[in-house]
Design an enzyme around this catalytic site. Structure first.
Site: not given
Ligand code: UDP
Length: 320
Positions: A35, A138, A166, A280
């Site tokens: 934080g 997590y 989300f 992912d």
């Molecule tokens: N992502 C990406 N490049 C990055 C970080 C994330 O392409 O440097 C993609 C990741 O694969 C996912 C989406 O962006 O599909 C969102 O990722 P983030 O880590 O922001 O949130 P998450 O969905 O993992 O909670």
């Protein structure tokens, strides 16, 4: 008075701001590991949930009616490498909090859960009846806490609403608060950092997903829309107990995020098309009917261009 654990964090600080604006008295409890001191907008106690005695003193000293519990570590990758850190902080810390609440006759809690509890989606959009099967420590800590809340409701009449976010995103409209993680792993801040030159490029994790443009699809919800949901949840603890998903119901791809960022900023980042990131899912989109029905929740800020605009304003004028 409402105790906000993790009130100096990203979603916590935006929620505190909104609750204060709406006349609630808030007390922030945060260890400031992730934080930010500058994000503290209400009365503040620096403390750790693993220090049960100090926590108990807080409940004895202040007139706490309800708790909003954000405090948790939230790096998925780190949780795989160092699960001990996550089980001790997220799980044991929450058990301590619940013990102290019960001992002091405080029986209302809004909990910060996540769509990561559902694991690999079996259908889209994901509603609250979707099977729970988290795939990393997590998500498992959050899911275990969800189970504990259910059991404590039966045994000790603990009233809870567990909110399953989300993709939290964006920043406050007035530029006062925003997202500041160190290290940063989230897509939107990284795209904007690539645009303002703070990092060299943005890597797109995977272009061969079974989605319209081949990149991952997520449901991005503005942090100010999450904040309003927490206030509504506090106000519905007497008439609803259980889990509520918070998302827009609309999927946005990684490419669409980058396109929006280019449109808003007028600057093209260097883009590297890389491999998929382990863990992912291709598509995560929320069914938010329950939030609308039970809480009367309205989404007012989560248009993707507004998310990017507020995040870009924050990125350029960061306070912390
Ligand atoms: N992502 C990406 N490049 C990055 C970080 C994330 O392409 O440097 C993609 C990741 O694969 C996912 C989406 O962006 O599909 C969102 O990722 P983030 O880590 O922001 O949130 P998450 O969905 O993992 O909670």
């Amino acid at each position: 008075m409402i105790l906000i654990t993790g009130g100096a964090g990203y979603i916590g600080s935006h929620t505190v701001k909104y609750l204060l604006e709406n006349g609630y008295e808030c007390l922030i409890f945060d260890n400031l590991v992730y934080g930010h001191e500058k994000a503290i907008l209400a009365d503040f106690i620096k403390g750790d949930l693993n220090d049960k005695n100090s926590l108990d003193k807080v409940f004895k000293e202040y007139d706490i009616d309800m708790v909003v519990h954000f405090a948790a570590y939230a790096y998925v990758g780190e949780s795989v490498e160092n699960p001990q850190k996550y089980y001790n902080n997220n799980l044991v810390g929450t058990l301590n909090l619940l013990d102290v609440m019960i001992a002091n006759d405080v029986n209302k809690i809004v909990f910060s859960s996540t769509c990561a509890t559902y694991g690999e989606p079996q259908y889209i959009p994901i509603d609250e009846k979707h099977p729970v099967n988290p795939i990393n420590p997590y998500g498992k800590t959050k899911s275990m806490i969800d189970n504990i809340l259910e059991d404590y409701n039966v045994a000790y009449s603990l009233k809870y609403i567990s909110l399953k976010y989300f993709n939290a995103s964006g920043a406050s409209r007035d530029g006062f608060l925003g997202e500041s993680h160190n290290p940063e792993t989230h897509l939107i801040p990284l795209v904007l950092k690539a645009i303002n030159g703070e990092i060299d490029h943005i890597t797109v994790f995977g272009t061969d997903y079974d989605t319209p443009d081949g990149t991952c699809v997520r449901d991005y919800i503005h942090v100010e829309d999450l904040a309003t949901a927490h206030k509504l949840a506090l106000e519905h603890l007497d008439d609803f107990t259980g889990f509520i998903n918070l998302g827009t119901g609309t999927g946005v791809s990684v490419k669409e995020i980058i396109d929006s960022a280019i449109r808003i900023t007028g600057i093209e980042p260097n883009i590297v098309y890389g491999d998929r990131r382990a863990g992912d899912s291709s598509v995560l989109v929320c069914n938010n009917s329950l939030a609308k029905e039970v809480l009367g929740w309205e989404i007012n800020n989560s248009d993707i261009d507004n998310i990017i605009e507020t995040a870009w304003n924050w990125e350029q004028n960061k306070k912390f």
